[in-house]
Design a protein around this motif. Structure first.
Motif, PDB file in Angstrom:
ATOM      1  N   THR A  59      14.882 -56.730  16.145  1.00 42.59           N
ATOM      2  CA  THR A  59      15.196 -58.005  16.787  1.00 42.59           C
ATOM      3  C   THR A  59      16.100 -57.760  17.990  1.00 42.59           C
ATOM      4  O   THR A  59      16.760 -56.729  18.091  1.00 42.59           O
ATOM      5  CB  THR A  59      15.926 -58.967  15.826  1.00 42.59           C
ATOM      6  N   GLY A  60      16.119 -58.722  18.885  1.00 35.87           N
ATOM      7  CA  GLY A  60      17.030 -58.670  20.022  1.00 35.87           C
ATOM      8  C   GLY A  60      16.330 -58.295  21.318  1.00 35.87           C
ATOM      9  O   GLY A  60      15.212 -57.794  21.321  1.00 35.87           O
ATOM     10  N   THR A  61      17.028 -58.569  22.415  1.00 38.05           N
ATOM     11  CA  THR A  61      16.555 -58.223  23.761  1.00 38.05           C
ATOM     12  C   THR A  61      17.655 -57.431  24.454  1.00 38.05           C
ATOM     13  O   THR A  61      18.825 -57.826  24.420  1.00 38.05           O
ATOM     14  CB  THR A  61      16.234 -59.496  24.573  1.00 38.05           C
ATOM     15  N   HIS A  72       4.154 -50.772  23.431  1.00 43.43           N
ATOM     16  CA  HIS A  72       4.552 -50.982  22.044  1.00 43.43           C
ATOM     17  C   HIS A  72       5.030 -49.647  21.477  1.00 43.43           C
ATOM     18  O   HIS A  72       4.352 -48.628  21.613  1.00 43.43           O
ATOM     19  CB  HIS A  72       3.384 -51.471  21.195  1.00 43.43           C
ATOM     20  N   PHE A  73       6.186 -49.689  20.830  1.00 39.61           N
ATOM     21  CA  PHE A  73       6.741 -48.526  20.143  1.00 39.61           C
ATOM     22  C   PHE A  73       6.773 -48.858  18.659  1.00 39.61           C
ATOM     23  O   PHE A  73       7.453 -49.797  18.241  1.00 39.61           O
ATOM     24  CB  PHE A  73       8.154 -48.222  20.657  1.00 39.61           C
ATOM     25  N   PHE A  74       6.003 -48.111  17.875  1.00 40.17           N
ATOM     26  CA  PHE A  74       5.899 -48.346  16.441  1.00 40.17           C
ATOM     27  C   PHE A  74       6.592 -47.239  15.660  1.00 40.17           C
ATOM     28  O   PHE A  74       6.344 -46.055  15.924  1.00 40.17           O
ATOM     29  CB  PHE A  74       4.432 -48.327  15.994  1.00 40.17           C
ATOM     30  N   ALA A 128      13.035 -54.551  30.027  1.00 37.18           N
ATOM     31  CA  ALA A 128      13.533 -55.291  28.872  1.00 37.18           C
ATOM     32  C   ALA A 128      12.967 -54.587  27.642  1.00 37.18           C
ATOM     33  O   ALA A 128      11.760 -54.324  27.570  1.00 37.18           O
ATOM     34  CB  ALA A 128      13.084 -56.744  28.919  1.00 37.18           C
ATOM     35  N   VAL A 129      13.836 -54.269  26.716  1.00 35.18           N
ATOM     36  CA  VAL A 129      13.451 -53.661  25.446  1.00 35.18           C
ATOM     37  C   VAL A 129      13.680 -54.741  24.407  1.00 35.18           C
ATOM     38  O   VAL A 129      14.809 -55.202  24.225  1.00 35.18           O
ATOM     39  CB  VAL A 129      14.314 -52.417  25.149  1.00 35.18           C
ATOM     40  N   ILE A 130      12.601 -55.164  23.737  1.00 34.65           N
ATOM     41  CA  ILE A 130      12.752 -56.274  22.799  1.00 34.65           C
ATOM     42  C   ILE A 130      12.247 -55.899  21.413  1.00 34.65           C
ATOM     43  O   ILE A 130      11.238 -55.223  21.261  1.00 34.65           O
ATOM     44  CB  ILE A 130      12.071 -57.563  23.319  1.00 34.65           C
ATOM     45  N   ILE A 140       8.796 -52.399  18.665  1.00 36.57           N
ATOM     46  CA  ILE A 140       9.619 -52.602  19.843  1.00 36.57           C
ATOM     47  C   ILE A 140       8.672 -52.740  21.026  1.00 36.57           C
ATOM     48  O   ILE A 140       7.718 -51.966  21.143  1.00 36.57           O
ATOM     49  CB  ILE A 140      10.560 -51.397  20.070  1.00 36.57           C
ATOM     50  N   GLU A 141       8.920 -53.714  21.887  1.00 32.34           N
ATOM     51  CA  GLU A 141       8.142 -53.841  23.108  1.00 32.34           C
ATOM     52  C   GLU A 141       9.007 -53.453  24.295  1.00 32.34           C
ATOM     53  O   GLU A 141      10.209 -53.741  24.321  1.00 32.34           O
ATOM     54  CB  GLU A 141       7.619 -55.259  23.299  1.00 32.34           C
TER      55      GLU A 141
END
Length: 148
Positions: free
Chosen positions: A5-7, A43-45, A106-108, A114-115
């Motif tokens: 969560t978070g930006t 996308h980072f999984f 922006a890392v969200i 994570i996007e």
């Protein structure tokens, strides 16, 4: 399961390295897999979420062009990434170019992934999401509710 969560706002260095915020990084200390998203983002999984997505993508009907294209989009540029000592990943040039990522990002945290967005693109997308939020939640609610 803890969720991302978070930006967070960061800048890529000259070598294409991006610091993943500690709040997100501690949830996947072993690294993960980076690939193109459906929108203009990456996308980072973490490993478990990557395997779940792989299973979903592999279940698509390969007799259809759309399914084959989805698999190509998902797998073609996928890269395993580990964090360096400073908590950074290196984003390969092809992935950066595909998502239009150059410097400010922006890392969200988006639940199980994570996007990573080019900052200006994220700001446009976020404004669109905010403007349509009531309808987005209503449609999502209808899709997830089961008939009784």
């Amino acid at each position: 399961m803890r969720l991302f969560t978070g930006t967070f706002y960061h800048t890529l260095d000259a070598k294409g390295r991006l610091t993943i915020p500690n709040k997100l990084r501690i949830l996947t200390p072993e690294g993960g897999t980076l690939t193109e998203g459906a929108e203009a983002c990456l996308h980072f999984f973490p490993p478990d979420a990557w395997q779940a997505q792989v299973q979903r993508i592999l279940q698509l009907d390969e007799l259809t062009e759309r399914a084959r294209d989805a698999q190509r989009k998902f797998f073609a540029l996928a890269e395993e990434c580990n964090f360096d000592r400073q908590g950074r990943i290196t984003i390969p040039v092809a992935l950066r170019q595909g998502a239009g990522i150059s410097k400010d990002v922006a890392v969200i945290g988006v639940g199980t992934k994570i996007e990573i967005w080019q900052l200006e693109e994220w700001q446009r997308r976020k404004a669109s999401i905010d403007a349509e939020a009531p309808e987005i939640f209503e449609r999502a609610g209808r899709q997830s509710s089961s008939p009784t």
